[in-house]
Design a protein around this motif. Sequence first.
Motif, PDB file in Angstrom:
ATOM      1  N   LEU A 119       0.716  -1.308   0.079  1.00 25.04           N
ATOM      2  CA  LEU A 119      -0.056  -0.149   0.341  1.00 25.04           C
ATOM      3  C   LEU A 119       0.765   1.250   0.155  1.00 25.04           C
ATOM      4  O   LEU A 119       0.407   2.405  -0.048  1.00 25.04           O
ATOM      5  CB  LEU A 119      -0.801   0.091   1.377  1.00 25.04           C
ATOM      6  N   ASN A 120       2.311   1.144   0.141  1.00 29.56           N
ATOM      7  CA  ASN A 120       2.851   2.330   0.414  1.00 29.56           C
ATOM      8  C   ASN A 120       4.189   2.357  -0.785  1.00 29.56           C
ATOM      9  O   ASN A 120       5.153   1.807  -0.628  1.00 29.56           O
ATOM     10  CB  ASN A 120       3.386   2.409   1.947  1.00 29.56           C
ATOM     11  N   LEU A 121       3.807   3.172  -1.712  1.00 28.85           N
ATOM     12  CA  LEU A 121       4.782   3.296  -2.764  1.00 28.85           C
ATOM     13  C   LEU A 121       6.331   3.962  -2.213  1.00 28.85           C
ATOM     14  O   LEU A 121       7.282   3.481  -2.727  1.00 28.85           O
ATOM     15  CB  LEU A 121       4.192   4.190  -3.919  1.00 28.85           C
ATOM     16  N   GLY A 122       6.044   4.824  -1.385  1.00 23.58           N
ATOM     17  CA  GLY A 122       7.169   5.444  -0.735  1.00 23.58           C
ATOM     18  C   GLY A 122       8.166   4.491  -0.349  1.00 23.58           C
ATOM     19  O   GLY A 122       9.384   4.732  -0.225  1.00 23.58           O
ATOM     20  N   ILE A 123       7.734   3.505   0.702  1.00 23.49           N
ATOM     21  CA  ILE A 123       8.405   2.410   1.175  1.00 23.49           C
ATOM     22  C   ILE A 123       8.925   1.429   0.157  1.00 23.49           C
ATOM     23  O   ILE A 123      10.342   1.335   0.250  1.00 23.49           O
ATOM     24  CB  ILE A 123       7.692   1.545   1.988  1.00 23.49           C
ATOM     25  N   ARG A 124       8.221   1.089  -0.730  1.00 26.89           N
ATOM     26  CA  ARG A 124       8.758   0.331  -1.895  1.00 26.89           C
ATOM     27  C   ARG A 124       9.801   1.084  -2.808  1.00 26.89           C
ATOM     28  O   ARG A 124      10.839   0.476  -2.876  1.00 26.89           O
ATOM     29  CB  ARG A 124       7.356   0.014  -3.017  1.00 26.89           C
ATOM     30  N   ASP A 125       9.576   2.118  -2.822  1.00 22.87           N
ATOM     31  CA  ASP A 125      10.534   3.112  -3.749  1.00 22.87           C
ATOM     32  C   ASP A 125      11.779   3.205  -2.838  1.00 22.87           C
ATOM     33  O   ASP A 125      13.094   3.088  -3.461  1.00 22.87           O
ATOM     34  CB  ASP A 125      10.164   4.447  -4.183  1.00 22.87           C
ATOM     35  N   ALA A 126      11.740   3.419  -1.548  1.00 24.84           N
ATOM     36  CA  ALA A 126      12.904   3.465  -0.820  1.00 24.84           C
ATOM     37  C   ALA A 126      13.673   2.298  -0.494  1.00 24.84           C
ATOM     38  O   ALA A 126      15.033   2.208  -0.620  1.00 24.84           O
ATOM     39  CB  ALA A 126      12.446   3.971   0.507  1.00 24.84           C
ATOM     40  N   LEU A 127      13.128   1.215  -0.649  1.00 21.39           N
ATOM     41  CA  LEU A 127      13.999  -0.116  -0.708  1.00 21.39           C
ATOM     42  C   LEU A 127      14.572  -0.463  -2.091  1.00 21.39           C
ATOM     43  O   LEU A 127      15.634  -0.648  -1.923  1.00 21.39           O
ATOM     44  CB  LEU A 127      13.011  -1.240  -0.302  1.00 21.39           C
ATOM     45  N   GLN A 128      13.875  -0.149  -2.952  1.00 16.38           N
ATOM     46  CA  GLN A 128      14.411  -0.265  -4.526  1.00 16.38           C
ATOM     47  C   GLN A 128      15.684   0.641  -4.747  1.00 16.38           C
ATOM     48  O   GLN A 128      16.625   0.535  -5.173  1.00 16.38           O
ATOM     49  CB  GLN A 128      13.500  -0.154  -5.520  1.00 16.38           C
ATOM     50  N   GLU A 129      15.534   1.910  -4.097  1.00 18.58           N
ATOM     51  CA  GLU A 129      16.675   2.994  -4.319  1.00 18.58           C
ATOM     52  C   GLU A 129      17.571   2.823  -3.258  1.00 18.58           C
ATOM     53  O   GLU A 129      18.884   3.209  -3.563  1.00 18.58           O
ATOM     54  CB  GLU A 129      15.962   4.251  -4.299  1.00 18.58           C
ATOM     55  N   GLY A 130      17.619   1.921  -2.401  1.00 16.05           N
ATOM     56  CA  GLY A 130      18.763   1.739  -1.420  1.00 16.05           C
ATOM     57  C   GLY A 130      18.635   2.706  -0.095  1.00 16.05           C
ATOM     58  O   GLY A 130      19.382   2.592   0.711  1.00 16.05           O
ATOM     59  N   THR A 131      17.601   3.707  -0.101  1.00 17.81           N
ATOM     60  CA  THR A 131      17.562   4.813   0.850  1.00 17.81           C
ATOM     61  C   THR A 131      17.128   4.189   2.208  1.00 17.81           C
ATOM     62  O   THR A 131      17.316   4.451   3.389  1.00 17.81           O
ATOM     63  CB  THR A 131      16.887   6.012   0.488  1.00 17.81           C
ATOM     64  N   LEU A 132      16.385   3.110   1.925  1.00 18.91           N
ATOM     65  CA  LEU A 132      15.941   2.134   3.263  1.00 18.91           C
ATOM     66  C   LEU A 132      16.508   0.676   2.985  1.00 18.91           C
ATOM     67  O   LEU A 132      16.158   0.155   2.004  1.00 18.91           O
ATOM     68  CB  LEU A 132      14.499   2.086   3.196  1.00 18.91           C
ATOM     69  N   THR A 133      17.084   0.089   3.852  1.00 16.03           N
ATOM     70  CA  THR A 133      17.646  -1.020   3.937  1.00 16.03           C
ATOM     71  C   THR A 133      16.711  -2.082   4.273  1.00 16.03           C
ATOM     72  O   THR A 133      15.591  -1.699   5.039  1.00 16.03           O
ATOM     73  CB  THR A 133      18.857  -1.222   4.549  1.00 16.03           C
ATOM     74  N   VAL A 134      16.725  -3.380   3.872  1.00 11.32           N
ATOM     75  CA  VAL A 134      15.935  -4.466   4.151  1.00 11.32           C
ATOM     76  C   VAL A 134      15.977  -4.567   5.811  1.00 11.32           C
ATOM     77  O   VAL A 134      14.903  -4.702   6.511  1.00 11.32           O
ATOM     78  CB  VAL A 134      15.884  -5.783   3.407  1.00 11.32           C
TER      79      VAL A 134
END
Length: 92
Positions: A22-37
């Motif tokens: 439901l949250n594109l921002g989290i998905r994008d951050a994970l894909q961009e690497g600004t948020l690690t798994v």
Amino acid sequence: MTGLRSGVVAAIESLGTGFLRLNLGIRDALQEGTLTVQDYEQELLRLAYRFLFLFVAEERRLLHTPGTSEAVKKVYREGYSMARLRRIAARY
């Protein structure tokens, strides 16, 4: 303790999947690497433990100071409580 652990793991998986869906921002951050798994998992674990804390505090009636009016307790119980969220979630 094993039941609690498996419940926390299930909660983290459900929350994590739901937030990603439901949250594109989290998905994008994970894909961009600004948020690690690992950071995402840590935040989900923190959230699950906060929920547990609130569940226990509500169940033991520890959230309101002595002398809190029944009207105030009712507003919390019917509008903001974790018990209310559980009732809503149980419908789905």
